[in-house]
Every structure is written in structure tokens, then in C-alpha cells.
Design an enzyme around this catalytic site. Structure first.
Site, mmCIF file in Angstrom:
data_model
loop_
_atom_site.group_PDB
_atom_site.id
_atom_site.type_symbol
_atom_site.label_atom_id
_atom_site.label_comp_id
_atom_site.label_asym_id
_atom_site.label_seq_id
_atom_site.Cartn_x
_atom_site.Cartn_y
_atom_site.Cartn_z
ATOM 1 N N ALA A 46 2.792 -0.538 6.411
ATOM 2 C CA ALA A 46 2.002 0.588 6.645
ATOM 3 C C ALA A 46 0.367 0.314 6.941
ATOM 4 C CB ALA A 46 2.434 1.688 5.587
ATOM 5 N N THR B 186 -4.393 6.313 5.348
ATOM 6 C CA THR B 186 -3.385 6.373 5.751
ATOM 7 C C THR B 186 -1.980 6.678 4.487
ATOM 8 O OG1 THR B 186 -3.259 5.307 3.130
ATOM 9 C CG2 THR B 186 -4.436 3.664 5.335
ATOM 10 N N GLU B 187 -1.119 6.351 3.701
ATOM 11 C CA GLU B 187 -0.100 6.520 3.289
ATOM 12 C C GLU B 187 -0.547 6.242 1.724
ATOM 13 O OE1 GLU B 187 3.791 4.320 3.979
ATOM 14 O OE2 GLU B 187 3.472 5.007 6.005
ATOM 15 N N PRO C 171 -13.102 -0.620 1.925
ATOM 16 C CA PRO C 171 -13.388 0.409 2.507
ATOM 17 C C PRO C 171 -13.361 1.800 1.348
ATOM 18 C CG PRO C 171 -11.358 -0.861 2.940
ATOM 19 C CD PRO C 171 -11.588 -1.516 1.897
ATOM 20 N N ARG D 159 7.943 -4.756 1.319
ATOM 21 C CA ARG D 159 9.080 -4.587 0.440
ATOM 22 C C ARG D 159 10.279 -4.401 1.064
ATOM 23 N NH1 ARG D 159 6.685 -1.346 -4.203
ATOM 24 N NH2 ARG D 159 5.462 -0.448 -3.098
ATOM 25 N N ARG D 160 9.313 -2.935 2.194
ATOM 26 C CA ARG D 160 10.089 -2.259 3.253
ATOM 27 C C ARG D 160 10.527 -2.975 4.212
ATOM 28 N NH1 ARG D 160 6.478 3.355 2.739
ATOM 29 N NH2 ARG D 160 5.341 1.558 2.886
ATOM 30 N N TYR E 269 -7.475 1.968 -11.693
ATOM 31 C CA TYR E 269 -7.436 2.121 -10.217
ATOM 32 C C TYR E 269 -9.111 1.085 -9.677
ATOM 33 C CZ TYR E 269 -7.928 1.975 -4.871
ATOM 34 O OH TYR E 269 -7.758 1.389 -3.358
HETATM 35 P P1 NDP Z 1 -0.671 2.580 2.229
HETATM 36 O O1 NDP Z 1 -0.099 2.660 1.253
HETATM 37 O O2 NDP Z 1 -0.815 2.989 3.965
HETATM 38 O O3 NDP Z 1 0.031 0.890 2.144
HETATM 39 C C1 NDP Z 1 -0.121 -0.079 1.577
HETATM 40 C C2 NDP Z 1 0.625 -1.025 1.646
HETATM 41 O O4 NDP Z 1 1.373 -2.088 0.546
HETATM 42 C C3 NDP Z 1 1.979 -0.704 2.603
HETATM 43 O O5 NDP Z 1 2.179 -1.565 3.510
HETATM 44 C C4 NDP Z 1 3.265 -1.162 1.060
HETATM 45 O O6 NDP Z 1 4.405 -1.662 1.451
HETATM 46 C C5 NDP Z 1 1.930 -2.562 0.339
HETATM 47 N N1 NDP Z 1 2.778 -2.646 -1.505
HETATM 48 C C6 NDP Z 1 2.262 -1.639 -2.016
HETATM 49 N N2 NDP Z 1 3.141 -2.764 -3.393
HETATM 50 C C7 NDP Z 1 3.585 -3.121 -2.842
HETATM 51 C C8 NDP Z 1 4.452 -4.514 -3.065
HETATM 52 N N3 NDP Z 1 4.419 -4.278 -4.604
HETATM 53 N N4 NDP Z 1 4.439 -5.680 -2.749
HETATM 54 C C9 NDP Z 1 4.145 -5.580 -1.273
HETATM 55 N N5 NDP Z 1 3.617 -4.902 0.126
HETATM 56 C C10 NDP Z 1 3.341 -3.834 -1.127
HETATM 57 O O7 NDP Z 1 -1.934 2.095 1.931
HETATM 58 P P2 NDP Z 1 -3.337 1.514 2.665
HETATM 59 O O8 NDP Z 1 -3.295 1.223 3.980
HETATM 60 O O9 NDP Z 1 -4.629 2.461 2.710
HETATM 61 O O10 NDP Z 1 -3.817 -0.029 1.563
HETATM 62 C C11 NDP Z 1 -3.848 -1.153 1.608
HETATM 63 C C12 NDP Z 1 -4.884 -1.976 1.254
HETATM 64 O O11 NDP Z 1 -5.996 -0.855 0.725
HETATM 65 C C13 NDP Z 1 -5.085 -0.983 -0.662
HETATM 66 O O12 NDP Z 1 -4.792 -2.560 -1.282
HETATM 67 C C14 NDP Z 1 -5.546 -0.386 -1.020
HETATM 68 O O13 NDP Z 1 -6.118 -0.401 -2.569
HETATM 69 C C15 NDP Z 1 -6.957 -0.374 -0.111
HETATM 70 N N6 NDP Z 1 -7.614 0.780 0.114
HETATM 71 C C16 NDP Z 1 -7.337 1.510 0.668
HETATM 72 C C17 NDP Z 1 -8.158 2.923 1.049
HETATM 73 C C18 NDP Z 1 -7.203 4.001 1.255
HETATM 74 O O14 NDP Z 1 -8.576 4.731 1.217
HETATM 75 N N7 NDP Z 1 -6.461 4.209 1.868
HETATM 76 C C19 NDP Z 1 -9.643 2.738 0.679
HETATM 77 C C20 NDP Z 1 -10.009 1.481 0.279
HETATM 78 C C21 NDP Z 1 -8.961 0.357 0.193
HETATM 79 P P3 NDP Z 1 5.648 -1.692 0.932
HETATM 80 O O15 NDP Z 1 6.428 0.071 0.037
HETATM 81 O O16 NDP Z 1 6.851 -1.072 1.918
HETATM 82 O O17 NDP Z 1 6.211 -2.188 0.065
HETATM 83 C C1 8X3 Z 2 -9.008 4.207 -2.396
HETATM 84 C C2 8X3 Z 2 -10.463 4.864 -1.797
HETATM 85 O O1 8X3 Z 2 -11.617 7.125 -3.191
HETATM 86 O O2 8X3 Z 2 -9.419 6.663 -3.620
HETATM 87 O O3 8X3 Z 2 -9.600 2.661 -2.791
HETATM 88 O O4 8X3 Z 2 -10.229 5.405 -4.519
HETATM 89 S S1 8X3 Z 2 -10.812 5.950 -3.376
#
Ligand code: NDP
Ligand code: 8X3
Length: 259
Positions: free
Chosen positions: A15, A191-192, A186, A37-38, A156
């Protein structure tokens, strides 16, 4: 640096940012190992990449919190994918926005186990091969939440501050090798992530992305590919990537987003 035929392992590739990284590294001609995981979601990503004419990625159904499973997955990679050149530690999540004194230890453990310990398990499994080959690149996905805290962000934010500290420490530990470590941090990305944070509450999650145009997952993947494509003597240490309307984690301009 050209990435054709380099092996890239992306965690959390089912994702969001991880999936966008898979697409971006595939465009560069990488051989991909995609972990999450998925399995069904990974299969869908792999089908799309193969349909676009790329090599089908190697898929690993993996929970990064499970240290033994991480070691087994890395140790059992088939030969074409065995020598990982680029590791994108992206798997991560947030749970809730509770004040610390009202927070859930279950949520805290899930965030710490995934965002901090999971990143450590995968790095520990992959890095010895990189160091032995004297080449490689670890790219950690941090967050603006690793630079600034916000109300309810407590644990977090602590995990993302930890990602920053671990990345800085790793860069020092890798001195004398040709293995690089970058972090891409970022601000808000659509995203999700918020759906996971609010445990499937789509309406609440959608509202997060309505007040100004957020980053896209592809924007972040673009910055990650930028890090990986620099000449080998150039080490991008940290990129902080924000939406234009988000000046800080808690300060934004409510421009709105057209429907
Ligand atoms: P999503 O929820 O869209 O994607 C998260 C991904 O992480 C999924 O593919 C999920 O896959 C995987 N994941 C979660 N837990 C596990 C696990 N235990 N083992 C393996 N895979 C895992 O979120 P984002 O794409 O936004 O997040 C990606 C990264 O970016 C994260 O580290 C997040 O903290 C960071 N981030 C996100 C921001 C935002 O605003 N969206 C901003 C800054 C940073 P599955 O469930 O299939 O295992
Ligand atoms: C994800 C962005 O602002 O929700 O890292 O912490 S925020």
C-alpha cells in the site's frame, strides 16, 4: 547511479508509499523484493508491474515484528534476489491520537514493534551482506513527526524520532564502507495511513486530507529514488518533504482541496 538490475527490498509494499516505491524502482529497472503481511495486495502490485512489462517481483509475506521470520525471509531469498542493493525500510503505522495518560499499551507496542524494532530486525538481517559486499543503501522512511511533536502524537512521534536517531547512528557505524543510509521524512501524505490510525473510520481518515493538497505516495517515492540514484560518493542524509501548504506538523494553510 543507474539502478538497472539492482535488487531493491521494500517493506510495506502492499500500500501507500511502499507500493509507490515498488512502482518507481521497477521503472528504474530494479529487481524487486516486496514484503508486507497482506499477500493478496502484494500479488496485485506484482501483477500490475508484470503487466507493465517489468520482471515479476519476488514476494514475501512478512510481519516485520517477527524477528525470526525476518531472518528466515532474508536468508531464503532465491539467487536472483539474494544480494540486496537497496533496502527501503518503509513498513510502519500509527494507532490513535490518545493523550499519553489515556493511551493504550497495545497501540504503543504495535507502533514500537513495527516502526522501531521491525526496522531494526530487517536492517540487522540485510546489512551484513551489504557491508561484506561493500555496497548498498538503506533508506529509512521517517516522518516530520521525527522532527516535531504534536498533541496525541506522543508514541508515534517517539518511534519516528527513534528512526532518525538510528539512521544517524547507522551512518556513523558505516563509515569506512561504501554502504549509504538516507532518511526521507515526509509531512502529510495521502495513503491508508489515517484509515489505519483511526482503525477503519474512513470518514475521519478522509477529513485529514481535505484541508490542503497533501503529498502523494509517488512524491515520496520520487525522493527515495533520488537518494538511490546519486553518484556513489554522494550521501543524501536526510530529506524533509512537506506539502507546500504545511509549514510544520501542526501549522498549515487551509486552502481546501477541490472535489
Ligand atoms: P499505508 O498504511 O498506506 O502503508 C503502510 C504499509 O506498511 C502497508 O504496506 C502495510 O502492509 C505495511 N505494514 C504495516 N505494518 C507492517 C508489519 N508489521 N509488517 C510488514 N508490513 C507492515 O501508510 P503509508 O504508506 O503512509 O506509510 C508508510 C510509511 O510512511 C510508514 O512508516 C509511515 O509512518 C510513514 N509516513 C507516512 C506519512 C503519511 O502521512 N501517510 C507521513 C510520514 C511518514 P500490510 O498491512 O499488508 O502488512
Ligand atoms: C505521518 C505524518 O503528521 O500524521 O508521519 O505524524 S503525521
Amino acid at each position: 547511479m543507474r539502478l538497472k538490475d539492482k535488487v531493491a527490498l521494500v517493506t510495506g509494499a502492499s500500500a501507500g508509499i511502499g507500493q509507490a516505491c515498488a512502482e518507481a524502482f521497477a521503472k528504474e529497472g530494479c529487481r524487486l523484493v516486496l514484503a508486507a503481511r497482506r499477500r493478496d495486495r502484494l500479488e496485485a502490485v506484482a501483477d500490475r508491474l508484470a503487466a507493465d512489462g517489468g520482471t515479476r517481483p519476488h514476494l514475501v509475506e512478512l510481519d516485520v515484528r517477527d524477528r525470526q521470520a525476518v531472518n528466515a525471509a532474508v536468508d531464503s531469498l532465491p539467487p536472483p534476489w539474494r544480494e540486496i542493493d537497496i533496502l527501503v525500510n518503509n513498513a510502519g503505522l500509527s494507532r490513535g491520537l490518545d493523550r499519553l495518560h489515556e493511551g493504550s499499551h497495545v497501540d504503543w507496542e504495535e507502533m514500537i514493534d513495527t516502526n522501531v524494532k521491525g526496522l531494526l530486525w530487517v536492517s540487522r538481517a540485510v546489512l551484513p551482506g551489504m557491508v561484506a559486499r561493500d555496497r548498498g543503501h538503506v533508506i529509512n522512511v521517517g516522518s516530520i513527526a521525527g522532527h516535531q511533536v504534536y498533541q496525541g502524537g506522543n508514541v508515534y512521534c517517539a518511534t519516528k524520532f527513534a528512526v532518525q536517531a538510528l539512521s544517524r547512528g547507522l551512518r556513523l557505524d558505516l563509515l569506512g564502507t561504501r554502504v549509504r543510509c538516507s532518511t526521507v521524512d515526509p509531512g502529510m501524505v495521502q495513503t491508508e495511513f489515517s484509515e489505519v490510525r483511526f482503525r477503519g473510520d474512513r470518514d475521519r481518515a478522509d477529513k485529514v486530507y481535505r484541508s490542503f493538497p497533501p503529498l502523494t505516495a509517488a512524491d515520496v517515492a520520487d525522493a527515495i529514488v533520488y537518494c538511490a540514484t546519486r553518484p556513489s560518493h554522494v550521501a543524501v542524509q536526510e530529506i524533509v518533504l512537506m506539502p507546500q501548504d504545511q509549514g510544520a506538523v501542526y501549522a498549515s494553510h487551509p486552502r481546501g482541496v477541490p472535489d
